[in-house]
Design a protein around this motif. Sequence first.
Motif, PDB file in Angstrom:
ATOM      1  N   LYS A   6       0.817  -1.213   0.000  1.00 55.78           N
ATOM      2  CA  LYS A   6       0.000   0.000   0.000  1.00 55.78           C
ATOM      3  C   LYS A   6       0.850   1.262   0.000  1.00 55.78           C
ATOM      4  CE  LYS A   6      -3.696   2.322   2.554  1.00 55.78           C
ATOM      5  NZ  LYS A   6      -4.593   2.278   3.749  1.00 55.78           N
ATOM      6  N   THR A   7       1.837   1.312   0.903  1.00 57.84           N
ATOM      7  CA  THR A   7       2.636   2.545   1.041  1.00 57.84           C
ATOM      8  C   THR A   7       3.973   2.470   0.312  1.00 57.84           C
ATOM      9  OG1 THR A   7       3.463   1.664   3.132  1.00 57.84           O
ATOM     10  CG2 THR A   7       1.593   3.166   3.243  1.00 57.84           C
ATOM     11  N   GLN A  57      -1.540   2.845  10.228  1.00 60.38           N
ATOM     12  CA  GLN A  57      -2.247   1.814   9.464  1.00 60.38           C
ATOM     13  C   GLN A  57      -2.786   0.725  10.374  1.00 60.38           C
ATOM     14  OE1 GLN A  57       0.742   2.137   5.633  1.00 60.38           O
ATOM     15  NE2 GLN A  57      -0.311   0.212   5.976  1.00 60.38           N
ATOM     16  N   TYR A  98      -0.637  -4.230   7.692  1.00 62.73           N
ATOM     17  CA  TYR A  98       0.433  -4.035   6.712  1.00 62.73           C
ATOM     18  C   TYR A  98       0.538  -5.294   5.860  1.00 62.73           C
ATOM     19  CZ  TYR A  98       1.539  -0.424  10.124  1.00 62.73           C
ATOM     20  OH  TYR A  98       1.453   0.654  10.982  1.00 62.73           O
TER      21      TYR A  98
END
Length: 804
Positions: A749-750, A771, A774
Amino acid sequence: MTTRGSRSEKVKRIFHQFDGNRDGGLSREEMSALVVAVNPRVKFSDEQISAILDEVFRTYAEFIDGDKGLTFDGLLRTYDDGAGDVDRDFDALGIEFNADEASKGGSEASSSSITDERAVEAQKQQRTAAWAVSPNHGIVFDETWKLVDDLEILVKRLKSKQEKDGKLKVDNNNNVDAFSDAGWSRELGPSSDISDKRIYWEESSHDYAVFVKELGVLRSKADGARSREEAFDGHMAIGRVLYEHQLFKEALVSFKRACELQPTDVRPHFKAGNCLYVLGKYKESKDEFLLALEAAESGGNQWAYLLPQIYVNLGISLEGEGMVLSACEYYREAAILCPTHYRALKLLGSALFGVGEYRAAVKALEEAIYLKPDYADAHCDLASSLHAMGEDERAIEVFQRAIDLKPGHVDALYNLGGLYMDLGRFQRASEMYTRVLAVWPNHWRAQLNKAVSLLGAGETEEAKRALKEALKMTNRVELHDAVSHLKQLQKKKVKKGNSANEEGPFIVVEPSKFKTVGEKTTLRPELAIALQIRVFQRITRLWKCDVEGLRREMRDNNVPVSYSGNGVPTKSIRRPNLEEILRRLLNVLKPETFQGAIKAINEKILSVLDDSGSGRVDLGMFYAVIAPLCGGHPDKRKRVAFDALLWKPENEGSSQITKMEAVKYIKLLRAIYVPSQGMSEMLEVHGETDDTSTVTFNQFLEMYDDSEWGFGIMSTVFKLETRDRNRHGNQVCSVCRYPIIGSRFKEVKTGFSLCNQCYSEGKIPPTFKQQEEYKFREYGSEVEAMKAKCVCFSMQSHKKPIAT
């Protein structure tokens, strides 16, 4: 020219003149008066006199008779060694000397072939007194003295020429006193006058070639003696003189010749072993000491006093090969035979520390210090053992005591620095490493650790300079990684600026928040266990041992069957004998690396297999336990493990093993390699004795590969084996900032990436702490990452609407 007899008489006159109290010894005050009297034109300060006397009393310690001081034989020896000029000193003192009277007294010995036998005998008694305390028992034949005198002249001539030409090198930092300390036996190693320095002769020079040629003439004279015994005496004396002048290669030739003349005599084997050790030929040294041991044991009480020394030197030679467990056995024997042998106790303690048996090491080292309170080396190793046991404050005190006794003790300074690092006292650590570098300027590990400690203390610029100095000393890849790490940290620091909300470098997330994307991505807890196994595998270098080597050992070497306490036949073996097998299997390792491997194996495997403390190990089970970590295809490793269980006496001739044996083996693997299991599963094994059913190899594989109850973790370990040298270009871990080596775990996602270690520990950058979860995808290489990226772009392009 002064003959030996007149020379001896002159020394005697000097001795008696300054032995004011007629106690047969020259005290420090009497020696001080002698030094001043024979140097009338020199004005000595008290410090200079004290330094001279310290050197004399240290160098000739064996001739010091308690409070009386230096004996006549000691003073004679100082002149024989060239510490003074007899004729000059005699003249300076104004003593009258009548050579005829000296001859009548029986002390003169002419160098001509016609000599007075009584004079020779008197001279021999005077000269051999210096060697009487040693196992050599001195020179026996008169003709040998001529060889010794001629050899001394040759050596002095060679030394003078090489010093003049600048070819003679002296290393004051190299301690060649590798064997027992002076006071146990001068025969055990270089004498005390060379214990603090190593002399390197220029063997390729013309002068040295001439010396060797002239030495050959002396050896020929020794060989031409009237009897075998006299020839032996000549070669032993030649070897001894050469040894004391650190001409070890030439000394070895003489001792080897003496071995040929009298193969059952302990002394030439003993001295040859010493030469070989100093020359770095540890295996050959060990073989010579074993021959000396055999001769001593078969010689009755004649050589009984030498046994402790042989045991000690044999242990040291074995340590030179990396055989620490075997060395412990011989040090123990020496300490049993001679309980006051502080050197044997110190060596035993150090060796026990080297194999991870810290409590036993502390006990032996404390005994050595009790016998010799100023033993700096023993204090250093005791402190290291205490640190290993977690007694850090006491360890600091003992390290400091070692440094007080010997301010330049590199090991004590370096290890104390490591202890301070472990305690987070980085400034003190850096001071210790600085002191190491003052003594040993090219110690790159100290330089590297100094940089790390400075970094820990927040002195980034100083750390960078220290790292650059380390790079000048060695070009090892870890130093380049450390430099890259520093650069990354500086970039990060610049980005943060002067933010008031500055946080730590990472936060640890609970395991449930770590999710995986794709079947090939390793679970975080699984990776943590596999990394620990891989660390052990790399320390022991078992991956360098092809698993077929285990099969050959089982096939080619017969191990006698013994019976355990419950009557079950086993092929058990003592730990030192097991060490010999491991040395054959890991023969590519350097001695120091092999020592590290033995320590790890002893702590992790042998301590579990030998849970009764008997000192014996089931060899078949040991082979089965290490097989998964050896080199070779994973399927082959499993097959050899099964074959090792079949090799056990109760299974020989069968193609199946009992289910009980298979279960015990799996639980042993988990108890040894999976720390979360501990020994709890092993306690259950001992109660499962009712199941006598058997399992085939295929059934064994099912049990082995079970991820929950078996040893399925090895598939992850194998993945680490194949990837742990893979680098991912310029990718660095978002937490530790080190270049990523091995697998890269990318948060989908990041987009931040983690290395193996940080992923297994659940560390993430504090920026992403908000978050809920993860999700990570694992990449074994940048090629995999590029392929995944291409697939992603392709899928995105297919989703775009077609223009009309």
